[in-house]
Design a protein around this motif. Structure first.
Motif, PDB file in Angstrom:
ATOM      1  N   ARG A   6      12.223  30.323  64.204  1.00  0.00           N
ATOM      2  CA  ARG A   6      11.411  31.369  63.550  1.00  0.00           C
ATOM      3  C   ARG A   6      11.714  32.736  64.150  1.00  0.00           C
ATOM      4  NH1 ARG A   6       5.439  30.313  66.318  1.00  0.00           N
ATOM      5  NH2 ARG A   6       6.251  29.857  68.389  1.00  0.00           N
ATOM      6  N   SER A   7      12.979  32.946  64.525  1.00  0.00           N
ATOM      7  CA  SER A   7      13.326  34.231  65.141  1.00  0.00           C
ATOM      8  C   SER A   7      13.378  35.337  64.098  1.00  0.00           C
ATOM      9  CB  SER A   7      14.677  34.141  65.856  1.00  0.00           C
ATOM     10  OG  SER A   7      15.711  34.064  64.898  1.00  0.00           O
ATOM     11  N   HIS A  14       9.265  25.174  64.902  1.00  0.00           N
ATOM     12  CA  HIS A  14       9.549  25.955  66.117  1.00  0.00           C
ATOM     13  C   HIS A  14       9.297  25.074  67.334  1.00  0.00           C
ATOM     14  CE1 HIS A  14       5.219  26.341  66.086  1.00  0.00           C
ATOM     15  NE2 HIS A  14       5.338  26.756  64.825  1.00  0.00           N
ATOM     16  N   SER A  15       9.278  25.695  68.507  1.00  0.00           N
ATOM     17  CA  SER A  15       9.242  24.884  69.726  1.00  0.00           C
ATOM     18  C   SER A  15       7.908  24.162  69.927  1.00  0.00           C
ATOM     19  CB  SER A  15       9.565  25.748  70.948  1.00  0.00           C
ATOM     20  OG  SER A  15       8.571  26.708  71.133  1.00  0.00           O
ATOM     21  N   GLY A  25      19.205  27.076  68.598  1.00  0.00           N
ATOM     22  CA  GLY A  25      19.983  27.373  69.799  1.00  0.00           C
ATOM     23  C   GLY A  25      19.871  26.257  70.817  1.00  0.00           C
ATOM     24  N   ILE A  33      24.939  28.119  67.801  1.00  0.00           N
ATOM     25  CA  ILE A  33      26.210  28.245  68.516  1.00  0.00           C
ATOM     26  C   ILE A  33      25.871  28.021  69.990  1.00  0.00           C
ATOM     27  CG2 ILE A  33      28.166  29.727  69.106  1.00  0.00           C
ATOM     28  CD1 ILE A  33      27.590  31.387  66.646  1.00  0.00           C
TER      29      ILE A  33
HETATM   30  P1  NDP Z   1      16.154  32.494  69.252  1.00  0.00           P
HETATM   31  O1  NDP Z   1      16.258  31.946  70.637  1.00  0.00           O
HETATM   32  O2  NDP Z   1      15.707  33.902  69.063  1.00  0.00           O
HETATM   33  O3  NDP Z   1      15.157  31.565  68.412  1.00  0.00           O
HETATM   34  C1  NDP Z   1      15.242  30.178  68.477  1.00  0.00           C
HETATM   35  C2  NDP Z   1      14.144  29.579  67.646  1.00  0.00           C
HETATM   36  O4  NDP Z   1      14.249  28.163  67.704  1.00  0.00           O
HETATM   37  C3  NDP Z   1      12.734  29.922  68.132  1.00  0.00           C
HETATM   38  O5  NDP Z   1      11.901  30.181  67.027  1.00  0.00           O
HETATM   39  C4  NDP Z   1      12.286  28.672  68.888  1.00  0.00           C
HETATM   40  O6  NDP Z   1      10.895  28.424  68.817  1.00  0.00           O
HETATM   41  C5  NDP Z   1      13.020  27.584  68.133  1.00  0.00           C
HETATM   42  N1  NDP Z   1      13.330  26.437  68.984  1.00  0.00           N
HETATM   43  C6  NDP Z   1      13.986  26.447  70.159  1.00  0.00           C
HETATM   44  N2  NDP Z   1      14.093  25.175  70.650  1.00  0.00           N
HETATM   45  C7  NDP Z   1      13.470  24.375  69.746  1.00  0.00           C
HETATM   46  C8  NDP Z   1      13.243  22.986  69.688  1.00  0.00           C
HETATM   47  N3  NDP Z   1      13.651  22.154  70.645  1.00  0.00           N
HETATM   48  N4  NDP Z   1      12.581  22.492  68.623  1.00  0.00           N
HETATM   49  C9  NDP Z   1      12.157  23.321  67.618  1.00  0.00           C
HETATM   50  N5  NDP Z   1      12.343  24.661  67.639  1.00  0.00           N
HETATM   51  C10 NDP Z   1      12.999  25.176  68.681  1.00  0.00           C
HETATM   52  O7  NDP Z   1      17.572  32.246  68.586  1.00  0.00           O
HETATM   53  P2  NDP Z   1      18.264  32.907  67.281  1.00  0.00           P
HETATM   54  O8  NDP Z   1      17.404  32.677  66.096  1.00  0.00           O
HETATM   55  O9  NDP Z   1      18.716  34.261  67.573  1.00  0.00           O
HETATM   56  O10 NDP Z   1      19.563  31.991  67.174  1.00  0.00           O
HETATM   57  C11 NDP Z   1      19.463  30.601  66.992  1.00  0.00           C
HETATM   58  C12 NDP Z   1      20.838  29.988  67.145  1.00  0.00           C
HETATM   59  O11 NDP Z   1      21.693  30.512  66.146  1.00  0.00           O
HETATM   60  C13 NDP Z   1      21.543  30.315  68.480  1.00  0.00           C
HETATM   61  O12 NDP Z   1      22.328  29.212  68.856  1.00  0.00           O
HETATM   62  C14 NDP Z   1      22.432  31.487  68.139  1.00  0.00           C
HETATM   63  O13 NDP Z   1      23.565  31.580  68.982  1.00  0.00           O
HETATM   64  C15 NDP Z   1      22.838  31.114  66.733  1.00  0.00           C
HETATM   65  N6  NDP Z   1      23.205  32.256  65.891  1.00  0.00           N
HETATM   66  C16 NDP Z   1      24.330  32.106  65.134  1.00  0.00           C
HETATM   67  C17 NDP Z   1      24.736  33.117  64.302  1.00  0.00           C
HETATM   68  C18 NDP Z   1      25.945  32.927  63.476  1.00  0.00           C
HETATM   69  O14 NDP Z   1      26.472  33.891  62.942  1.00  0.00           O
HETATM   70  N7  NDP Z   1      26.422  31.695  63.311  1.00  0.00           N
HETATM   71  C19 NDP Z   1      24.012  34.398  64.227  1.00  0.00           C
HETATM   72  C20 NDP Z   1      22.795  34.407  64.992  1.00  0.00           C
HETATM   73  C21 NDP Z   1      22.432  33.369  65.811  1.00  0.00           C
HETATM   74  P3  NDP Z   1       9.777  29.428  69.421  1.00  0.00           P
HETATM   75  O15 NDP Z   1       9.685  30.561  68.461  1.00  0.00           O
HETATM   76  O16 NDP Z   1       8.543  28.618  69.471  1.00  0.00           O
HETATM   77  O17 NDP Z   1      10.289  29.838  70.771  1.00  0.00           O
END
Ligand code: NDP
Length: 282
Positions: free
Chosen positions: A163-164, A186-187, A207, A228
């Motif tokens: 949910r970023s 989300h987490s 992530g 990634i």
């Molecule tokens: P963020 O860290 O900002 O957000 C991650 C989200 O995932 C948060 O909402 C978090 O929850 C949730 N989350 C984390 N762990 C879990 C879990 N075990 N179970 C359920 N939900 C979980 O990351 P980004 O959104 O910026 O990026 C996500 C991934 O995408 C990364 O690996 C990044 O490198 C990749 N990415 C790839 C791109 C591309 O072009 N291919 C571009 C941008 C990102 P909570 O909100 O509760 O913390």
């Protein structure tokens, strides 16, 4: 079930060629300014890939490399100057910034009509009220890949893990605008596998390497892997692709899925920003 790989690289190349064709009909090439603060090695690679894609798309990209010890005021003043430059159509602030800088405040300085990354609160707010201006590139990339595998989205159950501001939330809004029933995990989500297993469209953007396995995927689902993650010397996604093969209908690879498509969407947004700028000044 046979699982099809959605080739993001091929689709991105097609989009870049399409942008190039549209650019050829414009009075001038669109111009993108990429602001890179410091010398983060991953950012250098990302910027290089953006420049390469812009060349294919016929978009002129200028990379402004700024000192890693730049102050917040100096960064914001630099962005103001780019805002005021009538020859620049799009501005991209490469993230992450060095730790002493406030990325959110810097992003807010970007003029909404030049915000080709779609990350200002103005543009995110527009998305939220169903009147999008420039939407963020990774969610747009996911939507494009999803539509390829699943052209009719209305009524589909979509689950987004994440949910970023950058990925999960705006993608939720885009899918909602396409009449999907959207669940945003989300987490703190309980029983993630059960929640995901209801999805016709499952997007993993947490992530967290190989978080999504066979138990998370409904038979016939379309699975988009945004993650990634570096594991040893390899890049892996949030989806355990081997585990979901044979269950999912289609899945994106990492690398070669959402990544290249995201860059293509940046070029598409720059073209749109240029067109709008031209229309306004006409
Ligand atoms: P963020 O860290 O900002 O957000 C991650 C989200 O995932 C948060 O909402 C978090 O929850 C949730 N989350 C984390 N762990 C879990 C879990 N075990 N179970 C359920 N939900 C979980 O990351 P980004 O959104 O910026 O990026 C996500 C991934 O995408 C990364 O690996 C990044 O490198 C990749 N990415 C790839 C791109 C591309 O072009 N291919 C571009 C941008 C990102 P909570 O909100 O509760 O913390």
């Amino acid at each position: 079930m046979k699982t099809r790989l959605i080739d993001g690289k091929k689709m991105a190349d097609e989009m870049l060629d399409d942008v190039r064709e549209q650019v050829s009909g414009l009075p001038r090439a669109p111009r993108l300014a990429v602001v890179l603060v410091g010398d983060n090695p991953a950012s250098l690679v990302y910027v290089k890939n953006k420049v390469k894609a812009s060349q294919r798309a016929g978009i002129r990209t200028d990379v402004y490399r700024l000192s890693p010890v730049l102050t917040q005021d100096a960064l914001e003043a630099f962005i103001n100057d780019l805002n005021a430059d009538g020859d620049i159509d799009g501005i991209l602030l490469q993230l992450p910034l060095p730790a002493h800088l406030n990325a959110d405040a810097a992003i807010e300085r970007i003029a909404p009509d030049k915000d080709v990354d779609g990350l200002t609160t103005h543009n995110l707010g527009r998305l939220m009220v169903g009147a999008p201006n420039l939407a963020p590139c990774t969610p747009l990339a996911c939507l494009h890949l999803i539509k390829k595998a699943c052209p009719k989205l209305a009524g589909k159950n979509a689950v987004i893990v994440g949910r970023s501001r950058l990925v999960g939330r705006p993608l939720g809004q885009l899918l909602l605008a396409h009449d999907c029933t959207v669940v945003q995990a989300h987490s703190h989500t309980k029983n993630l596998a059960q929640v995901c297993a209801r999805a016709d469209i499952l997007v993993a953007a947490a992530g967290h390497a190989r978080l999504i396995g066979r138990r998370h995927v409904k038979r016939g689902a379309v699975v988009i892997d945004v993650g990634i993650n570096r594991v040893g010397d390899r890049l892996v996604g949030d989806v355990n692709r081997a585990a979901v093969t044979g269950v999912a209908r289609a899945v994106t690879p990492v690398p070669g899925g959402v990544g290249p498509m995201t860059i293509a969407m940046l070029m598409y947004n720059t073209l749109r920003a240029c067109r709008r700028g031209e229309a306004k000044s006409a």
